[in-house]
Each structure stands twice: as C-alpha cells, then as structure tokens.
Design an enzyme around this catalytic site. Structure first.
Site, mmCIF file in Angstrom:
data_model
loop_
_atom_site.group_PDB
_atom_site.id
_atom_site.type_symbol
_atom_site.label_atom_id
_atom_site.label_comp_id
_atom_site.label_asym_id
_atom_site.label_seq_id
_atom_site.Cartn_x
_atom_site.Cartn_y
_atom_site.Cartn_z
ATOM 1 N N HIS A 157 9.705 48.714 26.818
ATOM 2 C CA HIS A 157 9.824 47.367 26.274
ATOM 3 C C HIS A 157 9.767 47.461 24.750
ATOM 4 O O HIS A 157 8.818 48.022 24.197
ATOM 5 C CB HIS A 157 8.664 46.520 26.805
ATOM 6 C CG HIS A 157 8.770 45.069 26.520
ATOM 7 N ND1 HIS A 157 8.584 44.531 25.261
ATOM 8 C CD2 HIS A 157 9.042 44.018 27.319
ATOM 9 C CE1 HIS A 157 8.732 43.224 25.313
ATOM 10 N NE2 HIS A 157 8.999 42.880 26.551
ATOM 11 N N HIS A 160 -1.407 45.154 25.792
ATOM 12 C CA HIS A 160 -1.480 45.674 24.445
ATOM 13 C C HIS A 160 -2.640 45.068 23.665
ATOM 14 O O HIS A 160 -3.145 43.996 23.994
ATOM 15 C CB HIS A 160 -0.168 45.440 23.689
ATOM 16 C CG HIS A 160 0.337 44.031 23.716
ATOM 17 N ND1 HIS A 160 0.820 43.415 24.845
ATOM 18 C CD2 HIS A 160 0.452 43.112 22.730
ATOM 19 C CE1 HIS A 160 1.209 42.184 24.580
ATOM 20 N NE2 HIS A 160 0.980 41.969 23.298
ATOM 21 N N GLU A 214 -1.577 37.344 16.809
ATOM 22 C CA GLU A 214 -0.419 36.652 17.356
ATOM 23 C C GLU A 214 -0.767 35.225 17.777
ATOM 24 O O GLU A 214 -1.656 35.014 18.602
ATOM 25 C CB GLU A 214 0.121 37.395 18.583
ATOM 26 C CG GLU A 214 0.541 38.831 18.324
ATOM 27 C CD GLU A 214 0.954 39.556 19.605
ATOM 28 O OE1 GLU A 214 0.711 39.009 20.701
ATOM 29 O OE2 GLU A 214 1.498 40.660 19.515
ATOM 30 N N HIS A 267 -4.008 35.305 20.220
ATOM 31 C CA HIS A 267 -4.571 36.621 20.535
ATOM 32 C C HIS A 267 -4.766 37.345 19.205
ATOM 33 O O HIS A 267 -3.818 37.833 18.605
ATOM 34 C CB HIS A 267 -3.633 37.400 21.454
ATOM 35 C CG HIS A 267 -3.347 36.702 22.747
ATOM 36 N ND1 HIS A 267 -2.091 36.652 23.305
ATOM 37 C CD2 HIS A 267 -4.164 36.006 23.580
ATOM 38 C CE1 HIS A 267 -2.131 35.963 24.442
ATOM 39 N NE2 HIS A 267 -3.382 35.564 24.614
ATOM 40 N N HIS A 289 -4.450 41.703 25.659
ATOM 41 C CA HIS A 289 -3.688 40.665 26.329
ATOM 42 C C HIS A 289 -2.430 41.278 26.928
ATOM 43 O O HIS A 289 -2.150 42.462 26.743
ATOM 44 C CB HIS A 289 -3.351 39.511 25.384
ATOM 45 C CG HIS A 289 -2.639 39.903 24.128
ATOM 46 N ND1 HIS A 289 -3.236 40.583 23.095
ATOM 47 C CD2 HIS A 289 -1.351 39.711 23.721
ATOM 48 C CE1 HIS A 289 -2.384 40.783 22.114
ATOM 49 N NE2 HIS A 289 -1.216 40.274 22.473
#
Length: 437
Positions: free
Chosen positions: A289, A332, A338, A366, A372
């Site tokens: 990803h 992660h 974020e 987060h 998360h």
C-alpha cells in the site's frame, strides 16, 4: 455591480491581470498618481519583500476606497473559534473520532459557526496549524471576515459556499476546495442552503504544489486546474461589520461601505479553488500500500526538507491494483499527526460501525505515534479478498497531515459528537498466531 455566476482564470500561482471596468488597470505603472475611475491603488503582499522571485507573493488592487478607511477594531468574543497556544487541556494519546457537527437550529452564519477541533504551533512565528469545523445556515449579510494569522483551506462536505472575496467570487461545492490567503476579506453566502465542512488554518508557508520527484512531469494536481476569480466589485454604502482574526484573537470594526470594492487587480496573491476530480491518482501496480504522501494535493513546507508544516491529502475514487498485498491502509504509527475527514461515501479502512461510524462530515485525529489502521471487519474482509483489480468508487476522504501534534481543544473533548467507544473498532481483532507457518 450585482452578484453573477463566478468567472475564473486558470493556473496555480500565475501572475494574473483582471478588470471589471475597461481601462481600470493602469498601463505600465502600478501606482499612478491618479488611477482611472477615481480608484485608489493598494498593494497586498503575502510574503516578505525580499523573498525570492519564485516565492514572492503580491497583488496590486485598484479599489473605490482603500483598506485603511474604517473605525478602530475592538475585541469580539467568538465562543467556539480558538487559536494558539493550544494548551487549554491535556492532549490524550488515544485515537479520537467525532460524529458530524450538527447544523444549528437557529440562523448562524459561516464565521460564527467556526468550531475549533485542534491545533498547534505559533501563529506569531508563522508555524503550525489549526483545524476547524463549520456548520451554518445563514448568509453573511453586510458582514465580512479576514484572517491575519494564516491562510484558510476550506473543504465543503455539505452545501455550496459562495465566497465573495475582495478579488472576485468563488463557488465551492462538496468535492472542491478553496484557499483564501492570509489577509483577504470575504463573505460567505449559501446558494444551496445549509452547509457543513472543514477548515485548515495554515499558519506556515503558503500552500504550494508538491514536487513530483520520481513521478516525473505528470501526476497528482496539475497547475492549470486551479481557478482564480476574475475581478468583481460592489459599490455600496451603509452599515457593515468586519470580523478579523489577529494574534489568536477575534476583533470587529464598523465600516461605512462594502469592502468588496476592488474594481481591478493584478498579481499572484489571490484566492483560488480546485476540483478534486481533476487529481491524477498514482497508485501501486505491484505490491504494498503506497504511503499517503502519494495523494498530496497541496503542501505547506517546513524544515528540515521533506517535512510538512501541513499536507493536504485526499483519498479519491481509484483503481486498487496490487499483487499478494493487503490493500486497505495497513496498521501504522507515524511521526506525523493525521486529522481525517470524509466528504462522501465510505472510507475503505473504516467500513464497520463498531465503536461508532465514520460518517461524512465526521472526523478523526490520530496524533504522533498513536497506533491506528483498519477496523476489525475490514481486516477480516481484506485478508481473504480475491486480489483482482477493483475500482474503489463513490468515496472521497481527506487528511490534514502535520509535523505538529494537534492538541484538541477542551470543547472538542467535551463535545457530544466525540465517540467515546471508538477504540472498539479494533477490539474484536483476533489473535491468529500459531507459532508455525
């Protein structure tokens, strides 16, 4: 002049020239002794005078009355708009998520509806950011706003905003964004009724397009797709109010005229809009990803190089193509913090309602090194999915990512919309360890 359908010029950071009356722009001299039509010349700078040419921001405005014509500003107590320092409460290390901010029952305009969720940095030192929500149902009649602390990136989620700025009119609908640079006055009308959305107040360097690096010449957001309004003005006298944000506080002043009296302007310091459908998504075609940086629309750079004061990142409709790879966002913990919002649809990492729904108009936070990732149902589904190319459609999420820990305000932590059981989104993830392959 009366309001009309907005008209635009294209290009990011271009040197524009626009006039709403023929000959209002001077020929060959920015500040002539007597500008045409009895106008006054006024320069608006958005950078230090000695900034390098590539980052020097300024525009010349030719207006009916200069900006100095007003009564003194006085304190204005805004109940829900806050600024640095964000030290009113302890910052929890947990994951945080909120339901959509409710539309008010009574008439509230855009500026009075601003509700600060979190922020950090120092507006006086041109560093950091704040994140606000808005939910409004009344137009700003005879009322204007400007922000001396930072530029404002506006992300509508519900309802179109008509931004009537000193330099022209911008209509901004869900799926589009608008940026109002520091110091530019504007009013907000609601042509489609009640509106809700998000605001990133950027105290740092102005937003710019990210470098493309190995991507090459094409990809992400293209400069030509950014739209700047053409000149538009109104010549009105009466009782007007301007709300200002300055040094972290709000102020108000009485004016005897509309501040939207710029008949012509030229320069490269101006508001703009962008349709997120024009973003050219780059994605993986082999494995893993990609990091969210591959979805960066705009960035406010900071030091050291490669570190963002704030990035604006989107997760738009796109093809999901990768081999033997867990496709939703992996688990992660990040150095960068974020703040995430959802404009429409379902975010591919949050499909479960366990612990509360991630609904359009909602948001999550987060912070630095807070673990998360996808919720339990998404993990189960994605771990057993048939890895064929899949078109992820009908969704649009975004993120404000910053090197600063975003400290929630007391009002955000006490809000009824705070999901106190958000942690349950991961509570049912099973232990699968066997000790052998």
């Amino acid at each position: 002049m009366t309001a009309h359908d907005p008209q635009y010029m294209s290009g990011f950071g271009n040197e524009f020239a626009t006039e709403s009356l023929p000959g209002a722009l001077p020929e060959g001299q920015n500040s002539p002794q007597k500008p045409a039509y009895g106008l006054y010349a006024e320069q608006l700078t958005g950078s230090p005078f000695t900034a390098p040419r590539a980052t020097n921001k300024r525009s010349w405005l030719y207006r009916i009355l200069p900006s100095v014509c007003h009564k003194p500003y006085e304190a204005y107590k805004h109940p829900t708009l806050f600024s640095t320092p964000f030290n009113g409460t302890d910052t929890p290390s947990s994951q945080l998520r909120w339901d959509p901010h409710p539309i008010p029952a009574k008439g509230v305009d855009w500026v009075d509806s601003l509700f600060t969720i979190a922020g950090n940095g120092d507006a006086d030192s041109w560093s950091g950011l704040a994140v606000h929500l808005y939910a409004c149902n009344a137009a700003m009649h005879n009322r204007f706003f400007y922000n001396a602390d930072g530029e404002m990136l506006i992300v509508p989620q519900q309802g179109t905003l008509r931004l009537k700025t000193e330099m022209g009119i911008i209509d901004c609908a869900p799926g589009e964004i608008a940026v109002i640079p520091r110091g530019i006055k504007f009013a907000v009308d609601l042509p489609t009724g009640a509106a809700r959305g998000y605001v990133c107040e950027n105290y740092g360097q102005p937003f710019q397009l990210p470098d493309l690096g190995p991507i090459g010449a094409n990809g992400l957001a293209n400069p030509r797709d950014f739209l700047t309004p053409v000149a538009w003005y109104e010549d009105k006298e009466g009782d007007y109010e301007v709300i200002a944000k300055f040094c972290g506080k709000t102020w108000r002043a009485d004016y005897t005229h509309s501040v939207l009296n710029v008949v012509a302007w030229h320069g490269n310091y101006a508001p703009y809009k962008y349709d997120l459908k024009n973003f050219n998504t780059i994605n993986s075609v082999s494995f893993d990803h990609p990091d969210p940086s591959i979805f960066t629309v705009l960035t406010s750079p900071s030091h050291p190089a490669g570190t963002a004061n704030v990035d604006f990142v989107i997760f738009p409709p796109r093809w999901m193509v990768a081999e033997n790879t867990f496709r939703p966002p992996y688990f992660h913990r990040n150095l960068m913090s974020e703040f995430m919002g959802l404009i429409f649809g379902v975010y591919d990492g949050k499909e479960s309602e366990e612990g509360g729904e991630f609904a359009p108009g909602g948001c999550s936070l987060h912070n630095c090194m807070c673990g998360h990732g996808p919720d339990a149902d998404v993990v189960e589904k994605a771990s057993n999915a048939n890895l064929q190319p899949v078109k992820l459609d009908g969704t649009l999420a975004f993120m404000f990512e910053s090197k600063y820990t975003m400290r929630p305000t007391e009002q955000a932590l006490k809000a009824k919309t705070l999901q106190k059981e958000y942690y349950k989104a991961w509570a049912t993830i099973p232990k699968l360890f066997t000790g052998s392959k």
